[in-house]
Design a protein around this motif. Structure first.
Motif, PDB file in Angstrom:
ATOM      1  N   ASN A  54     -28.443 -43.366  44.612  1.00 26.14           N
ATOM      2  CA  ASN A  54     -29.570 -43.925  43.879  1.00 26.14           C
ATOM      3  C   ASN A  54     -30.844 -43.820  44.709  1.00 26.14           C
ATOM      4  O   ASN A  54     -30.809 -43.442  45.877  1.00 26.14           O
ATOM      5  CB  ASN A  54     -29.299 -45.360  43.431  1.00 26.14           C
ATOM      6  CG  ASN A  54     -29.175 -46.329  44.572  1.00 26.14           C
ATOM      7  OD1 ASN A  54     -29.196 -45.955  45.728  1.00 26.14           O
ATOM      8  ND2 ASN A  54     -29.026 -47.589  44.258  1.00 26.14           N
ATOM      9  N   GLN A  55     -31.941 -44.137  44.080  1.00 23.17           N
ATOM     10  CA  GLN A  55     -33.219 -44.135  44.766  1.00 23.17           C
ATOM     11  C   GLN A  55     -33.393 -45.486  45.468  1.00 23.17           C
ATOM     12  O   GLN A  55     -33.076 -46.525  44.883  1.00 23.17           O
ATOM     13  CB  GLN A  55     -34.363 -43.938  43.776  1.00 23.17           C
ATOM     14  CG  GLN A  55     -34.353 -42.605  43.073  1.00 23.17           C
ATOM     15  CD  GLN A  55     -35.405 -42.558  41.978  1.00 23.17           C
ATOM     16  OE1 GLN A  55     -35.568 -43.495  41.214  1.00 23.17           O
ATOM     17  NE2 GLN A  55     -36.107 -41.425  41.897  1.00 23.17           N
ATOM     18  N   PRO A  56     -33.930 -45.517  46.696  1.00 23.79           N
ATOM     19  CA  PRO A  56     -34.170 -46.800  47.357  1.00 23.79           C
ATOM     20  C   PRO A  56     -35.314 -47.571  46.703  1.00 23.79           C
ATOM     21  O   PRO A  56     -35.380 -48.789  46.789  1.00 23.79           O
ATOM     22  CB  PRO A  56     -34.500 -46.412  48.797  1.00 23.79           C
ATOM     23  CG  PRO A  56     -34.953 -45.002  48.723  1.00 23.79           C
ATOM     24  CD  PRO A  56     -34.251 -44.377  47.547  1.00 23.79           C
ATOM     25  N   SER A  57     -36.208 -46.853  46.032  1.00 30.65           N
ATOM     26  CA  SER A  57     -37.309 -47.453  45.268  1.00 30.65           C
ATOM     27  C   SER A  57     -37.664 -46.469  44.157  1.00 30.65           C
ATOM     28  O   SER A  57     -37.335 -45.285  44.237  1.00 30.65           O
ATOM     29  CB  SER A  57     -38.511 -47.731  46.171  1.00 30.65           C
ATOM     30  OG  SER A  57     -38.989 -46.524  46.736  1.00 30.65           O
ATOM     31  N   PRO A  58     -38.341 -46.940  43.110  1.00 31.41           N
ATOM     32  CA  PRO A  58     -38.682 -46.022  42.013  1.00 31.41           C
ATOM     33  C   PRO A  58     -39.467 -44.801  42.507  1.00 31.41           C
ATOM     34  O   PRO A  58     -40.333 -44.918  43.375  1.00 31.41           O
ATOM     35  CB  PRO A  58     -39.538 -46.885  41.076  1.00 31.41           C
ATOM     36  CG  PRO A  58     -39.070 -48.281  41.337  1.00 31.41           C
ATOM     37  CD  PRO A  58     -38.765 -48.313  42.812  1.00 31.41           C
ATOM     38  N   ASN A  59     -39.129 -43.642  41.975  1.00 31.16           N
ATOM     39  CA  ASN A  59     -39.782 -42.365  42.286  1.00 31.16           C
ATOM     40  C   ASN A  59     -39.556 -41.855  43.706  1.00 31.16           C
ATOM     41  O   ASN A  59     -40.195 -40.891  44.120  1.00 31.16           O
ATOM     42  CB  ASN A  59     -41.289 -42.429  41.992  1.00 31.16           C
ATOM     43  CG  ASN A  59     -41.558 -42.790  40.557  1.00 31.16           C
ATOM     44  OD1 ASN A  59     -40.891 -42.305  39.649  1.00 31.16           O
ATOM     45  ND2 ASN A  59     -42.511 -43.672  40.343  1.00 31.16           N
ATOM     46  N   ALA A  60     -38.669 -42.472  44.444  1.00 36.12           N
ATOM     47  CA  ALA A  60     -38.351 -42.019  45.804  1.00 36.12           C
ATOM     48  C   ALA A  60     -37.237 -40.979  45.758  1.00 36.12           C
ATOM     49  O   ALA A  60     -36.575 -40.802  44.733  1.00 36.12           O
ATOM     50  CB  ALA A  60     -37.925 -43.209  46.662  1.00 36.12           C
ATOM     51  N   ASN A  61     -37.030 -40.297  46.886  1.00 34.90           N
ATOM     52  CA  ASN A  61     -35.904 -39.373  46.999  1.00 34.90           C
ATOM     53  C   ASN A  61     -34.602 -40.168  46.992  1.00 34.90           C
ATOM     54  O   ASN A  61     -34.568 -41.329  47.407  1.00 34.90           O
ATOM     55  CB  ASN A  61     -36.008 -38.562  48.285  1.00 34.90           C
ATOM     56  CG  ASN A  61     -37.155 -37.582  48.249  1.00 34.90           C
ATOM     57  OD1 ASN A  61     -37.513 -37.064  47.187  1.00 34.90           O
ATOM     58  ND2 ASN A  61     -37.758 -37.340  49.396  1.00 34.90           N
ATOM     59  N   PHE A  62     -33.532 -39.513  46.540  1.00 37.19           N
ATOM     60  CA  PHE A  62     -32.233 -40.172  46.475  1.00 37.19           C
ATOM     61  C   PHE A  62     -31.658 -40.371  47.870  1.00 37.19           C
ATOM     62  O   PHE A  62     -31.916 -39.587  48.785  1.00 37.19           O
ATOM     63  CB  PHE A  62     -31.259 -39.351  45.624  1.00 37.19           C
ATOM     64  CG  PHE A  62     -31.531 -39.481  44.156  1.00 37.19           C
ATOM     65  CD1 PHE A  62     -30.889 -40.455  43.413  1.00 37.19           C
ATOM     66  CD2 PHE A  62     -32.432 -38.652  43.523  1.00 37.19           C
ATOM     67  CE1 PHE A  62     -31.134 -40.597  42.061  1.00 37.19           C
ATOM     68  CE2 PHE A  62     -32.697 -38.772  42.168  1.00 37.19           C
ATOM     69  CZ  PHE A  62     -32.039 -39.755  41.436  1.00 37.19           C
ATOM     70  N   LEU A  63     -30.860 -41.443  48.003  1.00 34.14           N
ATOM     71  CA  LEU A  63     -30.134 -41.720  49.236  1.00 34.14           C
ATOM     72  C   LEU A  63     -28.901 -40.837  49.288  1.00 34.14           C
ATOM     73  O   LEU A  63     -28.625 -40.077  48.365  1.00 34.14           O
ATOM     74  CB  LEU A  63     -29.723 -43.190  49.272  1.00 34.14           C
ATOM     75  CG  LEU A  63     -30.867 -44.208  49.246  1.00 34.14           C
ATOM     76  CD1 LEU A  63     -30.316 -45.612  49.041  1.00 34.14           C
ATOM     77  CD2 LEU A  63     -31.661 -44.126  50.536  1.00 34.14           C
ATOM     78  N   GLY A  64     -28.092 -40.981  50.335  1.00 32.53           N
ATOM     79  CA  GLY A  64     -26.850 -40.227  50.436  1.00 32.53           C
ATOM     80  C   GLY A  64     -25.827 -40.673  49.401  1.00 32.53           C
ATOM     81  O   GLY A  64     -25.930 -41.742  48.817  1.00 32.53           O
ATOM     82  N   TRP A  65     -24.839 -39.841  49.188  1.00 32.66           N
ATOM     83  CA  TRP A  65     -23.789 -40.109  48.205  1.00 32.66           C
ATOM     84  C   TRP A  65     -22.715 -41.011  48.807  1.00 32.66           C
ATOM     85  O   TRP A  65     -22.354 -40.869  49.965  1.00 32.66           O
ATOM     86  CB  TRP A  65     -23.146 -38.805  47.757  1.00 32.66           C
ATOM     87  CG  TRP A  65     -24.054 -37.922  46.956  1.00 32.66           C
ATOM     88  CD1 TRP A  65     -25.011 -37.080  47.439  1.00 32.66           C
ATOM     89  CD2 TRP A  65     -24.098 -37.797  45.544  1.00 32.66           C
ATOM     90  NE1 TRP A  65     -25.648 -36.439  46.413  1.00 32.66           N
ATOM     91  CE2 TRP A  65     -25.107 -36.856  45.227  1.00 32.66           C
ATOM     92  CE3 TRP A  65     -23.390 -38.379  44.503  1.00 32.66           C
ATOM     93  CZ2 TRP A  65     -25.415 -36.494  43.926  1.00 32.66           C
ATOM     94  CZ3 TRP A  65     -23.695 -38.014  43.208  1.00 32.66           C
ATOM     95  CH2 TRP A  65     -24.699 -37.085  42.925  1.00 32.66           C
ATOM     96  N   THR A  66     -22.187 -41.931  47.999  1.00 28.47           N
ATOM     97  CA  THR A  66     -21.060 -42.773  48.405  1.00 28.47           C
ATOM     98  C   THR A  66     -19.988 -42.694  47.315  1.00 28.47           C
ATOM     99  O   THR A  66     -20.279 -42.389  46.161  1.00 28.47           O
ATOM    100  CB  THR A  66     -21.476 -44.255  48.585  1.00 28.47           C
ATOM    101  OG1 THR A  66     -22.038 -44.741  47.376  1.00 28.47           O
ATOM    102  CG2 THR A  66     -22.493 -44.397  49.699  1.00 28.47           C
ATOM    103  N   THR A  67     -18.772 -43.003  47.681  1.00 30.19           N
ATOM    104  CA  THR A  67     -17.676 -42.915  46.725  1.00 30.19           C
ATOM    105  C   THR A  67     -17.579 -44.168  45.862  1.00 30.19           C
ATOM    106  O   THR A  67     -17.840 -45.272  46.328  1.00 30.19           O
ATOM    107  CB  THR A  67     -16.335 -42.657  47.430  1.00 30.19           C
ATOM    108  OG1 THR A  67     -15.323 -42.469  46.428  1.00 30.19           O
ATOM    109  CG2 THR A  67     -15.939 -43.781  48.359  1.00 30.19           C
ATOM    110  N   LEU A  68     -17.227 -43.969  44.620  1.00 30.28           N
ATOM    111  CA  LEU A  68     -16.861 -45.065  43.720  1.00 30.28           C
ATOM    112  C   LEU A  68     -15.354 -45.024  43.471  1.00 30.28           C
ATOM    113  O   LEU A  68     -14.849 -45.655  42.550  1.00 30.28           O
ATOM    114  CB  LEU A  68     -17.612 -44.953  42.386  1.00 30.28           C
ATOM    115  CG  LEU A  68     -19.114 -45.199  42.431  1.00 30.28           C
ATOM    116  CD1 LEU A  68     -19.730 -45.023  41.055  1.00 30.28           C
ATOM    117  CD2 LEU A  68     -19.421 -46.574  42.985  1.00 30.28           C
ATOM    118  N   ASP A  69     -14.668 -44.249  44.293  1.00 30.92           N
ATOM    119  CA  ASP A  69     -13.226 -44.052  44.181  1.00 30.92           C
ATOM    120  C   ASP A  69     -12.896 -43.355  42.867  1.00 30.92           C
ATOM    121  O   ASP A  69     -13.661 -42.540  42.403  1.00 30.92           O
ATOM    122  CB  ASP A  69     -12.466 -45.371  44.355  1.00 30.92           C
ATOM    123  CG  ASP A  69     -12.718 -45.986  45.722  1.00 30.92           C
ATOM    124  OD1 ASP A  69     -12.716 -45.226  46.703  1.00 30.92           O
ATOM    125  OD2 ASP A  69     -12.923 -47.200  45.802  1.00 30.92           O
ATOM    126  N   GLY A  70     -11.801 -43.686  42.279  1.00 32.15           N
ATOM    127  CA  GLY A  70     -11.341 -42.966  41.097  1.00 32.15           C
ATOM    128  C   GLY A  70     -10.326 -41.929  41.532  1.00 32.15           C
ATOM    129  O   GLY A  70     -10.298 -41.514  42.682  1.00 32.15           O
TER     130      GLY A  70
END
Length: 168
Positions: A54-70
């Motif tokens: 997700n973005q740390p704030s609106p219109n910012a670059n995305f953060l790194g990816w994390t797992t939601l498992d599955g």
């Protein structure tokens, strides 16, 4: 497969150059706005694991990816509840439906739980007029089935089969 984004530099304006978001080999993506205005991006990996950034704030670059498992997830849909929480619904490798909502808007995700209904081949989500989440799915009987929240943000209940002939 990698994910790229292109931001619009101003309202009704042009777009910035493409930038890399990452996405460790995602096959399918979905995006939704959170109440804070930040965008959430989910992706399904080839082995069926779900990833989130997700973005740390609106219109910012995305953060790194994390797992939601599955595990061995085949398909998924993403919806935003009336209270702002995102809700991830997916078809598992066992053809059952699984649900993973955010515990609170803009924050961590709750655990996966089985919704049930084996033999699911396709699914979609929608918000009803009262803000409750509906999950529509096609099952092995080739008919449309529906699971709905018992009010906005409430638990899921099964509805009678909606019918259909030879849907896939």
């Amino acid at each position: 497969h990698m994910v790229y984004e292109r931001l619009q530099s101003s309202v009704n304006g042009g777009f910035d150059p493409w930038s890399w978001v990452g996405g460790p080999g995602v096959l399918q993506i979905a995006m939704a706005a959170q109440p804070s205005g930040r965008l959430a991006l989910l992706g399904r990996l080839p082995d069926g694991e779900m990833m989130f950034t997700n973005q740390p704030s609106p219109n910012a670059n995305f953060l790194g990816w994390t797992t939601l498992d599955g595990w061995a997830l085949k398909d998924f849909a993403l919806a935003r509840n009336a209270d702002g929480r995102l809700e991830l619904v997916a078809i598992g490798g066992d053809a059952n439906v699984y649900d993973k909502p955010q515990a609170r808007p803009d924050l961590e995700w709750a655990s996966w739980f089985a919704v049930g209904a084996g033999g699911i081949t396709n699914l979609a989500t929608a918000l009803a007029a009262d803000g409750s989440l509906d999950i529509f799915m096609i099952a092995a009987d080739h008919q449309v089935h529906r699971v709905a929240q018992n009010g906005p943000g409430a638990g899921l209940i099964w509805e009678p089969t909606m019918g259909g002939n030879n849907l896939t």
